[in-house]
Design an enzyme around this catalytic site. Structure first.
Site, PDB file in Angstrom:
ATOM      1  N   LYS A 118     -62.908  54.265  26.979  1.00 10.98           N
ATOM      2  CA  LYS A 118     -63.630  54.938  25.897  1.00 10.98           C
ATOM      3  C   LYS A 118     -62.943  56.236  25.474  1.00 10.98           C
ATOM      4  O   LYS A 118     -62.939  56.574  24.287  1.00 10.98           O
ATOM      5  CB  LYS A 118     -65.074  55.201  26.284  1.00 10.98           C
ATOM      6  CG  LYS A 118     -65.277  56.294  27.307  1.00 10.98           C
ATOM      7  CD  LYS A 118     -66.740  56.615  27.483  1.00 10.98           C
ATOM      8  CE  LYS A 118     -66.936  57.684  28.531  1.00 10.98           C
ATOM      9  NZ  LYS A 118     -66.285  58.957  28.195  1.00 10.98           N
ATOM     10  N   THR A 119     -62.368  56.966  26.441  1.00 16.30           N
ATOM     11  CA  THR A 119     -61.684  58.212  26.094  1.00 16.30           C
ATOM     12  C   THR A 119     -60.491  57.920  25.190  1.00 16.30           C
ATOM     13  O   THR A 119     -60.242  58.639  24.208  1.00 16.30           O
ATOM     14  CB  THR A 119     -61.226  58.948  27.357  1.00 16.30           C
ATOM     15  OG1 THR A 119     -62.377  59.243  28.167  1.00 16.30           O
ATOM     16  CG2 THR A 119     -60.505  60.233  27.016  1.00 16.30           C
ATOM     17  N   GLU A 147     -70.222  60.391  25.832  1.00 11.97           N
ATOM     18  CA  GLU A 147     -71.236  60.281  26.898  1.00 11.97           C
ATOM     19  C   GLU A 147     -72.653  60.464  26.347  1.00 11.97           C
ATOM     20  O   GLU A 147     -73.468  61.214  26.901  1.00 11.97           O
ATOM     21  CB  GLU A 147     -70.970  61.317  28.005  1.00 11.97           C
ATOM     22  CG  GLU A 147     -69.606  61.205  28.662  1.00 11.97           C
ATOM     23  CD  GLU A 147     -69.500  60.045  29.653  1.00 11.97           C
ATOM     24  OE1 GLU A 147     -70.402  59.184  29.671  1.00 11.97           O
ATOM     25  OE2 GLU A 147     -68.503  60.005  30.401  1.00 11.97           O
ATOM     26  N   GLN A 155     -74.989  53.018  32.156  1.00 14.76           N
ATOM     27  CA  GLN A 155     -74.630  54.113  33.054  1.00 14.76           C
ATOM     28  C   GLN A 155     -75.493  55.354  32.812  1.00 14.76           C
ATOM     29  O   GLN A 155     -75.091  56.474  33.137  1.00 14.76           O
ATOM     30  CB  GLN A 155     -73.146  54.460  32.906  1.00 14.76           C
ATOM     31  CG  GLN A 155     -72.219  53.322  33.302  1.00 14.76           C
ATOM     32  CD  GLN A 155     -70.762  53.743  33.318  1.00 14.76           C
ATOM     33  OE1 GLN A 155     -70.313  54.476  34.188  1.00 14.76           O
ATOM     34  NE2 GLN A 155     -70.017  53.256  32.339  1.00 14.76           N
TER      35      GLN A 155
END
Length: 649
Positions: free
Chosen positions: A40-41, A232, A262
């Site tokens: 994702k980063t 996030e 998560q």
């Protein structure tokens, strides 16, 4: 449109198809569900690069992350990709961005130019002064300490909840002090405004007030930040989500990235609804999923997929491995907690023989006390370990506090333990503790001397009640005799006022009380106090198997699952997989609690790159009972049988 601009960067070569779809997506609201280990980063970084390449001015981009370091690293990678300066992109945490905006319009936010930001210690001191003026409230037994009061107010601010509701629903143990606390909260806010001070929560709350005020500021910011990207998102609280969604507007270019599977931080105020209900708030949002996992083997992911599919509230997805196959995870059944510790230590040694270094191994658990026997077993064997989730079990303040009570009984001349225990009581500082010690130490019976008039005269009037309580407690402990099993003495300590001290001193008092109760269970195995205290001393030795924090090279990593999020290891042991432990009994009773506990289990499993061991004891000593049956966690029972190997230690 973004995709119409011919790129300089070869995005298709650097990204997989799902990542590429996100990077090349058009305008409007975007929701990116990024599975564990799915890059994702990388995706977020390339999306920022693509925006700049497509002609979006750097100063029109706002990047919100959970650490300023993460933002710097992303923007550094964007700079490397494009070969041009992107320093005008505003990137960082919500607090950093809030600070930037408040400096622009301080008076519109209720502060004067040049306001001062106060840290947590400053906040605590201000609250302590305020409570001291309310008839010395902070000195009352059972009244929350200033730092706990600050935490309660902070929770209310970050969840956008009225303080009275937070007190009633989350802190009913302080119900009798509600009026005083609400007055203190109001006075605290007034004092900050009066002194032109801003605490960390104000950086967010005052920022939201700016956006809610006259529309000129909001209009200017929406024009300035044409693209808002948030990392996030599953970890954001209500206040953070309200800020970013107000800023972006209903149809703005808002891209949020996160993984609903998560979302595990509700105890900190994180709001699962921010991500799961995003499509309801933004019906026009495009949904993307990143499902290619670059961390784990197919076998680990098969097991993780089989557990998370049992959650009802989720964006369904199936993680697929980019790595080659490996061994299937092991579901391990041990006789008791001692055997669980021996199994973990044995297997770590075996893994080392297979080329897996200790630093590539993690032992994960739901609560800190779950690691006690394992820490002792690793210490006995000389296996170096580091506790990432805090201090080693026997070094924690509350464990050392309880041990100090017992040390006084074992050795009434123990000056260090006397002073530690004395300072636990309201209005007894270091100087008063020293005066009391000097007086009782001159007596042939220091324990009896503590209740004397001579000692009462040494301390202030507000401190005398606490000293009297301590005198009665230590006399009671001494009456039990030094040969009594230490377990009963520990229970007397916690029931004799130390449990109340935990409640007033720590927001996580329940977890600390569980630690102490587990220490008592451990004490059942010792016939006398001296042998028990000797074992505690050996377990806490700095030069034993433990390593100093930060010196993790060559050491096995021990951590709670909450602290492990975002990390990875070649081999992972998840221990204490029993009902009431994982899932945690208290958390499971809360609305949505079982599903969050399952997400916690999922996070733990997806930390493993190659080897995963799911371990449970069948028996444990609990609350004065020996050999209590530990039923297997529901998360073990609901796994697909083909996703693991069964092993009995």
């Amino acid at each position: 449109m973004i995709e119409s601009v011919r790129p300089h960067v070869d995005y298709a070569r650097h990204l997989n198809p799902q990542q590429l779809d996100v990077v090349l997506a058009g305008e409007g609201p975007l929701l990116v569900i990024a599975g564990a280990g799915s890059g994702k980063t990388r995706t977020l970084t390339y999306r920022v690069a693509r925006l700049v390449e497509s002609g979006v001015a750097a100063e029109r981009i706002l990047l919100l992350t959970f650490t300023n370091r993460a933002a710097r690293e992303m923007l550094g990678r964007v700079h490397h990709l494009l070969g041009r300066d992107v320093g005008r992109i505003l990137g960082g945490t919500f607090h950093h961005v809030g600070h930037v905006l408040l400096r622009r319009w301080p008076e519109r936010a209720g502060r004067k130019p040049g306001f001062t930001i106060i840290d947590r210690d400053d906040s605590k001191e201000l609250m302590k002064e305020i409570l001291g003026r309310f008839h010395g409230a902070e000195a009352e037994r059972g009244f929350p300490k200033p730092e706990v009061a600050i935490d309660m107010l902070s929770y209310a601010v970050n969840t956008l909840s009225p303080p009275e509701r937070v007190l009633q629903e989350r802190f009913p143990m302080f119900r009798e002090h509600e009026e005083t606390l609400l007055r203190a909260f109001h006075r605290y806010e007034h004092r900050k405004s009066e002194a032109n001070l801003v605490d960390f929560d104000d950086l967010l709350m005052l920022c939201l007030n700016l956006l809610r005020g006259p529309s000129d500021i909001l209009d200017a910011l929406r024009e300035e930040f044409r693209h808002v990207l948030v990392d996030e998102y599953q970890d954001t609280n209500r206040l953070q989500a309200r800020i970013v969604e107000t800023l972006a507007g209903e149809n703005g270019n808002l891209m949020v990235v996160g993984d609903d599977a998560q979302s595990i931080y509700s105890f900190r105020g994180a709001n699962f609804g921010n991500i799961i209900d995003f499509p309801k708030r933004y019906p026009a949002a495009k949904l993307f999923k990143l499902e290619t996992n670059y961390r784990s083997t197919p076998e680990v992911l098969d097991l993780a997929n089989s557990t998370i599919r049992n959650n009802r509230l989720q964006f369904p997805k199936t993680l697929r491995a980019a790595r080659p196959s490996g061994p299937r995870p092991e579901r391990v059944t041990c006789g008791d907690v001692a055997e669980q510790a021996r199994f973990v230590a044995d297997r770590i040694e075996a893994l080392r023989g297979e080329g897996v270094e200790p630093a590539d191994v993690a032992i994960l658990y739901r609560a800190h006390w779950h690691s006690m026997e394992i820490q002792m077993e690793l210490t006995r064997r000389g296996v170096p370990f580091q506790v990432r989730s805090g201090l080693r079990f026997f070094e924690q303040a509350h464990i050392k506090d309880v041990a100090a009570y017992l040390k006084i009984i074992a050795n009434p001349r123990d000056e260090i333990s006397w002073k530690r225990v004395l300072r636990l009581y309201p209005k007894v500082g270091p100087a008063a503790a020293h005066r009391v010690w000097e007086t009782v130490s001159m007596s042939p019976d220091p324990i009896a001397a503590l209740g004397s008039d001579a000692v009462r005269k040494l301390v202030s009037a507000p401190a005398r009640q606490g000293i009297g309580e301590l005198a009665r407690l230590v006399r009671g402990l001494a009456a039990l005799g030094r040969s009594v099993a230490p377990a009963e003495m520990i229970r007397v300590v916690i029931e004799g006022g130390y449990g109340e001290h935990l409640t007033s001193s720590y927001l996580n008092a329940g977890a600390r009380a569980d630690d102490v109760r587990r220490l008592a269970d451990y004490g059942e195995t010792f016939a006398d106090l001296q042998s028990f205290l000797g074992e505690l001393a050996l377990a806490g030795m700095e030069n034993g198997a433990g390593v100093a924090r930060g010196e993790s090279e060559g050491a096995v990593q021990l951590t709670t699952v909450h602290q492990a999020k975002g990390l990875e290891w070649r081999a992972v042991f998840l221990v204490w997989l029993a009902e009431g432990k994982l899932p945690d009994a208290r958390s499971s009773r809360e609305p949505g609690g079982e599903e969050e506990e399952r997400r916690l289990f999922y996070v733990a499993c997806t930390r493993a790159m190659e080897r995963l061991f799911l371990v449970r004891p069948c028996l444990a000593d609990e609350r004065r009972l020996r050999g209590v049956i530990q039923h297997a966690s529901i998360f073990l029972d609901e796994l697909d049988p083909g996703t693991y190997e069964d092993y009995t230690a």
